[in-house]
Design an enzyme around this catalytic site. Sequence first.
Site, PDB file in Angstrom:
ATOM      1  N   GLY A  16      54.374 114.395 -21.574  1.00  0.00           N
ATOM      2  CA  GLY A  16      53.919 114.291 -19.942  1.00  0.00           C
ATOM      3  C   GLY A  16      53.550 115.336 -19.324  1.00  0.00           C
ATOM      4  CE  LYS A  17      50.900 119.902 -22.650  1.00  0.00           C
ATOM      5  NZ  LYS A  17      50.894 118.891 -23.577  1.00  0.00           N
ATOM      6  CB  THR A  18      48.350 114.950 -18.099  1.00  0.00           C
ATOM      7  OG1 THR A  18      47.684 115.804 -19.440  1.00  0.00           O
ATOM      8  CG2 THR A  18      47.382 114.888 -17.188  1.00  0.00           C
ATOM      9  CB  VAL A  19      52.561 112.598 -15.993  1.00  0.00           C
ATOM     10  CG1 VAL A  19      53.541 111.961 -15.070  1.00  0.00           C
ATOM     11  CG2 VAL A  19      51.897 111.367 -16.908  1.00  0.00           C
ATOM     12  CE  LYS A  39      44.380 119.265 -21.926  1.00  0.00           C
ATOM     13  NZ  LYS A  39      45.969 119.835 -21.884  1.00  0.00           N
ATOM     14  CG  ASP A  56      45.563 114.759 -20.847  1.00  0.00           C
ATOM     15  OD1 ASP A  56      45.840 113.465 -20.643  1.00  0.00           O
ATOM     16  OD2 ASP A  56      46.299 115.110 -21.823  1.00  0.00           O
ATOM     17  CB  ALA A 120      46.597 122.150 -25.751  1.00  0.00           C
ATOM     18  N   GLY A 121      49.785 120.690 -25.840  1.00  0.00           N
ATOM     19  CA  GLY A 121      50.969 120.894 -27.013  1.00  0.00           C
ATOM     20  C   GLY A 121      52.067 121.557 -26.441  1.00  0.00           C
TER      21      GLY A 121
END
Length: 226
Positions: A16-19, A39, A56, A120-121
Site C-alpha cells: 500500500g505504498k502508493t495509497v 516515482k 501507481d 519500489a518494493g
Amino acid sequence: MAKQWLFITGTDTDVGKTVVACGFLAAANQQGLRTAAIKPVAAGCEVTEQGMTNSDALQLQAAASHKLSYQQINPVALEPAIAPHIAAAEAGLRMSASRLVGYCRGVSLMPVDTVVVEGAGGWRVPINSRETLADVARELECAVIVVVGMRLGCLNHSLLTMEAIRRDGLQIAGWVANILDPEMPRLQENIDTLKQCINEPCLGTVPRLDDLSAERVADFLTVPGQ
C-alpha cells in the site's frame, strides 16, 4: 520554509505504498502546502497514448498539487512487473542511483514545499549489481516513511526494515500501519507490538477502505513535521 523530502518505502511489495503516499500528498495539500510527487522507477507499466505508464505513478500525479508531466514523475518506466533491475537489463537500460537522483533533484527547482518520492518494493530493492533504491534515498537525504502491510510476518519485516534504514544513516519520519486484512488474527496486538518496538511515531493506521481516494486516506494520517 525548507523543502521537505519524504521517501515512502514498504516492508514488502504490495503493502500500500502508493495509497499511503497519495494520502500524505492530500493531507499536505489540505494544510496549504504545495506538493509534488516522483516515482523514479516503476515496473509493471502499460503502453498507452502517453507512452509507457504505471498506475501507481498516475495516482501520484493526480494527488500532487503541482502538476508535473508523466515523464517527470516516472522517468524510468518498465513494462514487466518484475524486479526493476532485471526489467531494466532486459530493456537494455543502465540504471544508477546518481541518474535516478538527478531526475529527482530536477523537482527541487519547482515551487513546492513537500516532495514525496515513492520507492519500489521494499528498502533493499536492487537497481543494478551494486546499488539499491536505498542509495537514492540516502543521496537525496530524505526522511523515510515506512508503510507496514499488516499481515503475518509484518513484525519481523518492519523491525528489519527500520534497522536497515537507521544503519544507512537516514531519519525515519515515522511509519504507517496499513491494514491489508481486517481479519488478521490479533491485528490490534500486532499494531501495539510495533508501537512498543519502534521508537519513531506511528503516523496513522489506515483501515481497509471501500473508498481509496487520496482525500479519504488522508483522514487517517498525520503529516510529519506538521
